[in-house]
Design a protein around this motif. Structure first.
Motif, PDB file in Angstrom:
ATOM      1  N   PHE A 330      -6.813 -21.748  -5.319  1.00 28.13           N
ATOM      2  CA  PHE A 330      -6.472 -20.468  -4.700  1.00 28.13           C
ATOM      3  C   PHE A 330      -7.368 -19.363  -5.250  1.00 28.13           C
ATOM      4  N   PHE A 331      -7.600 -19.384  -6.562  1.00 30.88           N
ATOM      5  CA  PHE A 331      -8.480 -18.373  -7.138  1.00 30.88           C
ATOM      6  C   PHE A 331      -9.871 -18.449  -6.527  1.00 30.88           C
ATOM      7  N   ASN A 332     -10.426 -19.638  -6.395  1.00 32.47           N
ATOM      8  CA  ASN A 332     -11.767 -19.778  -5.826  1.00 32.47           C
ATOM      9  C   ASN A 332     -11.800 -19.218  -4.405  1.00 32.47           C
ATOM     10  N   TRP A 333     -10.730 -19.471  -3.648  1.00 35.94           N
ATOM     11  CA  TRP A 333     -10.660 -18.945  -2.277  1.00 35.94           C
ATOM     12  C   TRP A 333     -10.599 -17.420  -2.286  1.00 35.94           C
ATOM     13  N   VAL A 334      -9.783 -16.836  -3.176  1.00 36.25           N
ATOM     14  CA  VAL A 334      -9.676 -15.376  -3.271  1.00 36.25           C
ATOM     15  C   VAL A 334     -11.013 -14.772  -3.683  1.00 36.25           C
ATOM     16  N   ASP A 335     -11.690 -15.406  -4.638  1.00 36.32           N
ATOM     17  CA  ASP A 335     -12.978 -14.902  -5.107  1.00 36.32           C
ATOM     18  C   ASP A 335     -13.995 -14.863  -3.967  1.00 36.32           C
ATOM     19  N   GLN A 336     -14.060 -15.930  -3.193  1.00 32.68           N
ATOM     20  CA  GLN A 336     -15.046 -16.008  -2.114  1.00 32.68           C
ATOM     21  C   GLN A 336     -14.669 -15.133  -0.926  1.00 32.68           C
ATOM     22  N   THR A 337     -13.370 -14.955  -0.694  1.00 31.28           N
ATOM     23  CA  THR A 337     -12.920 -14.234   0.491  1.00 31.28           C
ATOM     24  C   THR A 337     -12.874 -12.727   0.279  1.00 31.28           C
ATOM     25  N   PHE A 338     -12.474 -12.290  -0.934  1.00 29.16           N
ATOM     26  CA  PHE A 338     -12.216 -10.865  -1.162  1.00 29.16           C
ATOM     27  C   PHE A 338     -13.162 -10.224  -2.180  1.00 29.16           C
TER      28      PHE A 338
END
Length: 509
Positions: A330-338
């Motif tokens: 989830f962190f990796n997704w948040v980092d890349q998305t936001f």
């Protein structure tokens, strides 16, 4: 108690009138620490703003009898005079007891004690038909847990008994710097297993820099140590101080923070969201400007200004919990998305200990198969200027959290469709409570937390600001600051007075 009972009787009478007509109503609390505004309207509004007193602190049972509009700072003033402190204290002084109970509030001690509602013994609540009843974890438990996290859609809570514990003078706070998200997640899990730890959260500054903050209560500090302060104008903002000192150190940094400074460490700067205001107003961000503008950098003022300016409608403000097993992904997704930093991490113990808690919106928390802990991510920052893109990003968070079996805190605006919302929350259990206790005619939690485009449009049309300036930087923000200034001394950090009776323990008598 006479004044309390008279106020409750007045609320009961008003609800009886609405119930006969099956008319929905709004509740005016007098203030809000939500992303939604609190407006007073005499036609269909129930005014509960007078319910703002601590009615008693019992040193023997370690409990406080509290009306719902008592703020955290007022509650602490009362309990500390008896040498006690609540088990969970929300991070901003202006958050109220009723708001914490009805809105799933949690903080750094919630990994041990659960959300704030788990630390309430019983409530007095006025049902929508005007009946005044008490509910606890053992009597009318369906009503108790239905009202918890219910956002006022089951009835109006008018009194709560809050659990307390012995207070101490300081929090011994240890900062552990880590160089990756997986390391910070593992360190949090290690600290969860340490019985000496009482407070636990973390700040992620970038994918390669994070700090875990682990604390425990102590009465004294070592000789030669100085208390680390965060509430005075001349003090550093907490997150900036932690970042600077922990990143430079090659070993854990230990501080001794006065209890109130720790509990409200996030107030100045509103975590770090206030930093964006400096950029918005083209203002340098340094110690001098933070000192000069300190009055406007507290959560009470910031919320007031955000509501009046409607700038909160342009921000991403989300608190979401995901299982620890999925946290890295989830962190990796948040980092890349936001790419929004810092990010607040806070472990929360959400699973209830008893099947009697299987009621209301979060009935699944009582399922023994539900994860014991979730890792909460606080994701806060300016969104894209294009409104549709802003909606898309907020919806993406909601969908990702649902996909991972996580949970979203609903104090923030919700962008779900109604179908999506009820896939994430327990509608049958929630509806059962509302049907049994005469609340089915009221708007649901979804109705209350969803983004209301018509309300946003009407609020902007009703503004006294010239039309051409309403959404123009920096005039939109200046309007909010002006309204905060016009709010007077209450907005600038004064507190409501609480009537207090401290009951002595048997030992004291």
């Amino acid at each position: 108690m006479d004044a309390h009972n008279n106020a409750v009787a007045s609320i009961s009478k008003r609800l009886q009138k609405f119930y006969l007509q099956r008319q929905p109503f709004r509740v005016y609390h007098g203030s809000t620490n939500s992303t939604r505004t609190s407006e007073k309207n005499s036609d269909n509004t129930v005014d509960t703003s007078r319910l703002n007193h601590v009615l008693g602190v019992d040193k023997a049972t370690k409990t406080a009898l509290v009306e719902p509009n008592v703020s955290m700072d007022s509650l602490l003033d009362a309990t500390r005079s008896a040498g006690l402190v609540p088990l969970v204290v929300m991070e901003f002084p202006g958050i109220t007891v009723g708001g914490g109970f009805s809105g799933s509030a949690g903080e750094s001690s919630s990994w041990r004690h659960g959300p704030f509602d788990s630390t309430i013994n019983w409530i007095e609540i006025v049902l929508p038909n005007g009946e005044v009843v008490c509910a606890s974890k053992s009597e009318k438990s369906d009503l108790f847990w239905g009202a918890a996290s219910g956002f006022g859609t089951v009835g109006i809570v008018t009194l709560l008994e809050v659990q307390l514990r012995d207070a101490k003078g300081f929090v011994e706070l240890t900062h552990y710097h880590t160089a990756s998200f997986s390391d910070v997640r593992k360190k949090i899990q290690d600290e969860l297993a340490n019985p000496a730890v009482e407070f636990l959260d973390a700040i992620v500054f970038s994918p390669k820099s994070a700090v875990v903050c682990s604390g425990r209560l102590v009465n004294t500090i070592p000789i030669g140590s100085k208390p680390r302060r965060y509430l005075r104008r001349q003090d550093p903002w907490f997150y900036l101080d932690v970042q600077k000192r922990a990143e430079l150190a090659k070993k854990p940094v230990v501080d001794y923070v006065p209890l109130i400074d720790y509990l409200f460490r996030w107030d100045r700067g509103g975590f770090w969201v206030a930093r964006h205001a400096y950029k918005y107003f083209f203002t340098p961000f340094n110690r001098i400007t933070r000192y000069l503008l300190d009055n406007y950098m507290h959560a009470r003022v910031m919320y007031h200004a955000l509501h009046k300016s409607r700038l909160s409608d342009t921000y991403i403000i989300q608190d979401v919990g995901v299982p620890f097993d999925d946290a890295d992904g989830f962190f990796n997704w948040v980092d890349q998305t936001f790419n929004i930093y810092p990010i607040w991490l806070c472990p929360l113990r959400l699973r209830r200990d008893t099947p009697d808690a299987a009621h209301g919106l979060h009935a699944n928390f009582a399922d023994p198969n539900y994860p014991e802990f979730m890792l909460n991510f606080g994701i806060w920052g300016p969104g894209p200027t294009d409104y549709q893109k802003l909606v898309h990003l907020n919806r993406a968070i909601e969908q990702k959290v649902h996909e991972l079996g996580g949970n979203k805190t609903l104090y923030a605006q919700a962008y779900y469709t109604e179908e999506e919302f009820w896939k994430s929350y327990d509608r049958p259990a929630y509806d059962d409570v509302r049907e049994k206790y005469h609340a089915s005619h009221l708007p649901s939690v979804y109705d209350k937390v969803k983004v209301d485009e018509d309300a946003k449009r009407k609020a902007m049309e009703g503004s006294r600001m010239p039309v051409v300036l309403r959404n123009v930087r920096p005039f939109q923000g200046l309007y909010g600051v002006y309204k905060a200034w016009r709010g007077g001394d209450y907005i600038l950090q004064t507190k409501k007075t609480s009537a207090l009776t401290v009951k002595p323990s048997k030992r004291d008598s």
